[in-house]
Design an enzyme around this catalytic site. Structure first.
Site, PDB file in Angstrom:
ATOM      1  N   LYS A  19      39.626  42.434  37.451  1.00  0.00           N
ATOM      2  CA  LYS A  19      38.808  42.584  38.654  1.00  0.00           C
ATOM      3  C   LYS A  19      39.633  42.401  39.914  1.00  0.00           C
ATOM      4  CE  LYS A  19      35.123  40.153  37.163  1.00  0.00           C
ATOM      5  NZ  LYS A  19      33.834  39.454  37.156  1.00  0.00           N
TER       6      LYS A  19
ATOM      7  N   GLU B 296      30.652  36.944  36.190  1.00  0.00           N
ATOM      8  CA  GLU B 296      30.757  36.319  37.500  1.00  0.00           C
ATOM      9  C   GLU B 296      30.535  37.419  38.534  1.00  0.00           C
ATOM     10  OE1 GLU B 296      34.472  34.382  38.364  1.00  0.00           O
ATOM     11  OE2 GLU B 296      33.803  33.845  40.387  1.00  0.00           O
TER      12      GLU B 296
ATOM     13  N   ARG C 202      39.765  41.048  23.976  1.00  0.00           N
ATOM     14  CA  ARG C 202      39.249  41.850  25.081  1.00  0.00           C
ATOM     15  C   ARG C 202      39.748  43.284  24.939  1.00  0.00           C
ATOM     16  NH1 ARG C 202      39.611  38.945  29.483  1.00  0.00           N
ATOM     17  NH2 ARG C 202      39.667  40.558  31.056  1.00  0.00           N
TER      18      ARG C 202
HETATM   19  P1  ATP Z   1      38.799  39.099  35.206  1.00  0.00           P
HETATM   20  O1  ATP Z   1      39.534  38.604  33.994  1.00  0.00           O
HETATM   21  O2  ATP Z   1      39.198  40.480  35.615  1.00  0.00           O
HETATM   22  O3  ATP Z   1      38.734  38.132  36.327  1.00  0.00           O
HETATM   23  P2  ATP Z   1      36.468  38.318  33.804  1.00  0.00           P
HETATM   24  O4  ATP Z   1      36.734  38.726  32.431  1.00  0.00           O
HETATM   25  O5  ATP Z   1      36.676  36.886  34.101  1.00  0.00           O
HETATM   26  O6  ATP Z   1      37.291  39.266  34.757  1.00  0.00           O
HETATM   27  P3  ATP Z   1      33.641  37.985  33.968  1.00  0.00           P
HETATM   28  O7  ATP Z   1      32.685  38.487  34.965  1.00  0.00           O
HETATM   29  O8  ATP Z   1      33.833  36.527  33.860  1.00  0.00           O
HETATM   30  O9  ATP Z   1      35.017  38.714  34.281  1.00  0.00           O
HETATM   31  O10 ATP Z   1      33.312  38.612  32.549  1.00  0.00           O
HETATM   32  C1  ATP Z   1      32.051  38.525  31.968  1.00  0.00           C
HETATM   33  C2  ATP Z   1      32.190  38.675  30.477  1.00  0.00           C
HETATM   34  O11 ATP Z   1      32.819  39.900  30.152  1.00  0.00           O
HETATM   35  C3  ATP Z   1      33.040  37.568  29.900  1.00  0.00           C
HETATM   36  O12 ATP Z   1      32.361  37.049  28.776  1.00  0.00           O
HETATM   37  C4  ATP Z   1      34.312  38.236  29.519  1.00  0.00           C
HETATM   38  O13 ATP Z   1      34.873  37.640  28.385  1.00  0.00           O
HETATM   39  C5  ATP Z   1      33.877  39.684  29.258  1.00  0.00           C
HETATM   40  N1  ATP Z   1      34.977  40.604  29.541  1.00  0.00           N
HETATM   41  C6  ATP Z   1      35.646  40.740  30.692  1.00  0.00           C
HETATM   42  N2  ATP Z   1      36.643  41.644  30.581  1.00  0.00           N
HETATM   43  C7  ATP Z   1      36.598  42.106  29.304  1.00  0.00           C
HETATM   44  C8  ATP Z   1      37.372  43.039  28.545  1.00  0.00           C
HETATM   45  N3  ATP Z   1      38.403  43.700  29.081  1.00  0.00           N
HETATM   46  N4  ATP Z   1      37.027  43.252  27.258  1.00  0.00           N
HETATM   47  C9  ATP Z   1      35.992  42.601  26.711  1.00  0.00           C
HETATM   48  N5  ATP Z   1      35.228  41.704  27.355  1.00  0.00           N
HETATM   49  C10 ATP Z   1      35.524  41.436  28.642  1.00  0.00           C
HETATM   50 MG    MG Z   2      35.575  35.138  34.037  1.00  0.00          MG
END
Ligand code: ATP
Ligand code: MG
Length: 560
Positions: free
Chosen positions: A271, A35, A261
């Site tokens: 984020k 996102e 994750r």
């Molecule tokens: P936040 O949880 O901080 O709002 P997010 O995970 O929703 O962030 P996205 O931009 O939706 O952020 O993430 C894009 C992809 O990266 C998703 O498929 C998510 O599962 C993966 N991702 C995000 N954070 C991690 C992490 N700490 N470890 C592994 N994959 C991750």
């Molecule tokens: Mg997300």
């Protein structure tokens, strides 16, 4: 053999191989779906390495898809930075760049189809009422009074929602599933809401926006994704993912597979929290070298290969765990040790006068660029009568195991000569301001013809030739392993490390002045440093410390 070939297959690769063997799929198509509401971080790198990694290994493709369904939080700055970061990590999506907003029209049509099929309805409860009707983990939800609204009425209202007739929150479109489901995600989830907001790509074309869960599965199906890899928090959303695709009978139904994750000690990877650090100016920006963002790590001097190796080494699991940040630092050192050219620099200088060295003499001494890599060659370093040594390498009154310089003690100057300390000059306050030494001309290059040994080798720079630079010594951003560990009423920012940055003036050997941003080097005995991509100038070099040379992970591994 590469790391990948040595390792047992993880559960995701095992599934993919089985699908290829059984003929369920003839190829692999994955996607990385960020996102655009922030910069990518090291957690995203895990997902990027996995998605692009498996696509590469099985001759498939990986799409980059922006999940841009939330216009109020998203921005082109983030879209651009994400592309730059994925590319920098070494991955290529070719022409497979997509945006969820590309599918807005299609998503709308699918929503109309759901209404027609009696599988979705316009609800006119307020957000608070919807929440109250939803129930809890232990209590079932209740049906909305609008749930049995006629198909015609829902179709009419949905069209008018799109036409902009209603204010934000007046109505939503909900999937009609089961308000008594044990899975709250299945209790008639909202799939569209009214949001009169400007979108960074579709402008003002839309005032209703689809929700993530509804959008994501359809986007996957549209792109014929074979394996939709996501993090564990989406496990409870999988029934909804499958429900939407089954009800719509999409021509393709990707398989969602969840993995744990990445959580890193001494680090926040949410984020929302990273945004707080930037907005409240605890750091200088998303690319502050202390940030766990890809942009921050790059500016810190971390090579992309180190991040890829780290992601490979942490592996894939189905249960959440905490990875020691020392393991990331270890991967960085391991990579840099092999490739980083060595130089000499002094961070905390003490002046040293070689009394028997001619006043006007300068020698050019040969110095090896990288003992790990003979092809890196050598350079010359100027040597003269007045030098800077590291203040910490001298003790007037040395403790038992201190083998560096002290009065009467002989040591080696790297690539130069043996010197012996013969005197100490102090100021009125009694502080040492200068050391007096004698050198042995027979030891040029660092070896004594008579075979006598010294117990330490010190780095140095010639005072007259030294280039002054700003050195930014970074440390961990948080003092606690779990930055969220705060007493009641506290906040993760309470655990910020007040000493995460120290700025000092460094004295560099002249060749370092030619190292421009983009290269990480080793300052011998001190650590890895890189020119700061933002602030470095030829007149005023600025170096960021990437990591020190102390490897706590290697110690943990040895003990283990
Ligand atoms: P936040 O949880 O901080 O709002 P997010 O995970 O929703 O962030 P996205 O931009 O939706 O952020 O993430 C894009 C992809 O990266 C998703 O498929 C998510 O599962 C993966 N991702 C995000 N954070 C991690 C992490 N700490 N470890 C592994 N994959 C991750
Ligand atoms: Mg997300």
């Amino acid at each position: 053999m590469t790391e990948t070939e040595k390792r047992p297959k993880d559960f995701i690769r095992t599934i993919i191989e089985a699908d290829l063997r059984s003929g369920k799929h003839s190829g692999v198509v994955t996607r990385f779906p960020p996102e655009p509401n922030g910069y990518l971080h090291i957690g995203h790198a895990k997902s990027i390495c996995l998605n692009f990694g498996v696509a590469g290994e099985y001759g498939g493709v990986c799409h980059l898809r922006f999940d841009d369904t939330n216009p109020t939080k998203e921005d082109v700055e983030f879209v651009d930075s994400i592309q730059e970061d994925v590319r920098w990590l070494g991955f290529d999506w070719g022409d497979k760049l997509f945006y969820a907003s590309d599918y807005f029209e299609k998503l709308y049509d699918y929503a109309v189809q759901l209404i027609r099929d009696g599988k979705a309805y316009v609800d006119s409860l307020s957000a608070d009422e919807i929440r109250a009707y939803r129930g809890t983990l232990t209590e079932p939800g209740r049906n909305s009074p609008y749930r049995e609204r006629s198909v015609e009425e829902s179709l009419d209202l949905f069209a008018r929602m799109r036409a902009g007739e209603f204010a934000d929150g007046a109505h939503v479109l909900r999937a009609k599933i089961d308000m008594a489901s044990g899975n709250i995600n299945m209790r008639d989830p909202t799939i569209y809401r009214i949001r009169k907001a400007h979108h960074h790509r579709t402008g003002d074309a839309w005032c209703i926006y689809p929700m993530y869960d509804y959008t994501h599965c359809i986007s996957d199906a549209e792109e014929k994704i074979t394996h939709s890899l996501c993090t564990l928090e989406f496990e409870d959303h999988r029934p909804l993912y499958d429900w939407v695709l089954d009800e719509l009978a999409t021509p393709c139904h990707p398989q969602q597979i969840e993995f744990a994750r990445l959580n890193l000690s001494y680090t926040v990877l949410s984020k929302r929290k990273l945004l707080r650090l930037v907005a409240d100016k605890h750091v200088t920006g998303w690319d502050d070298p202390r940030m766990p963002t890809i942009a921050g790590l790059r500016r810190r001097g971390v090579p992309p290969a180190a991040i890829r190796n780290f992601c490979e080494r942490i592996g894939l699991a189905k249960r959440d765990s905490l990875v020691d940040v020392a393991m990331l630092e270890h991967a960085v050192r391991e990579d840099l040790n092999a490739v980083a050219p060595r130089y000499m620099a002094v961070l905390d200088p003490i002046r040293v006068v070689i009394e028997n060295y001619p006043d006007d003499q300068v020698e050019e001494l040969d110095a090896v660029n990288n003992p790990e890599d003979p092809s890196a060659g050598s350079r010359v370093v100027p040597f003269s009568r007045v030098l800077y040594l590291e203040r910490d390498d001298f003790r007037e009154d040395p403790p038992k195991k201190f083998f560096r310089l002290s009065p009467g003690r002989e040591v080696r100057l790297r690539y130069a000569y043996f010197i012996t300390c013969t005197g100490v000059v102090k100021n009125d306050a009694g502080e040492i301001v200068e050391l007096r030494c004698l050198y042995d001309p027979e030891t040029r290059g660092g070896d004594a013809p008579d075979g006598r040994k010294v117990k330490s080798t010190l780095h140095w720079v010639s005072a007259a030739h030294a280039v002054e630079a700003e050195a930014r010594l970074y440390d961990r951003l948080f003092t606690k392993e779990d930055p969220d560990d705060v007493p009641e009423g506290g906040d993760f920012t309470d655990n910020l490390n007040p000493a995460s940055l120290a700025v000092v003036t460094a004295f560099l050997e002249p060749a370092l002045a030619a190292v421009a941003p983009g290269t990480t080097v080793q300052f011998e005995r001190l650590g890895y440093f890189c020119p700061d991509a933002r602030d470095w100038t030829a007149e005023r070099p600025v170096f960021n410390r990437t990591v020190t040379l102390r490897d706590s992970w290697a110690r943990i591994e040895q003990k283990g």
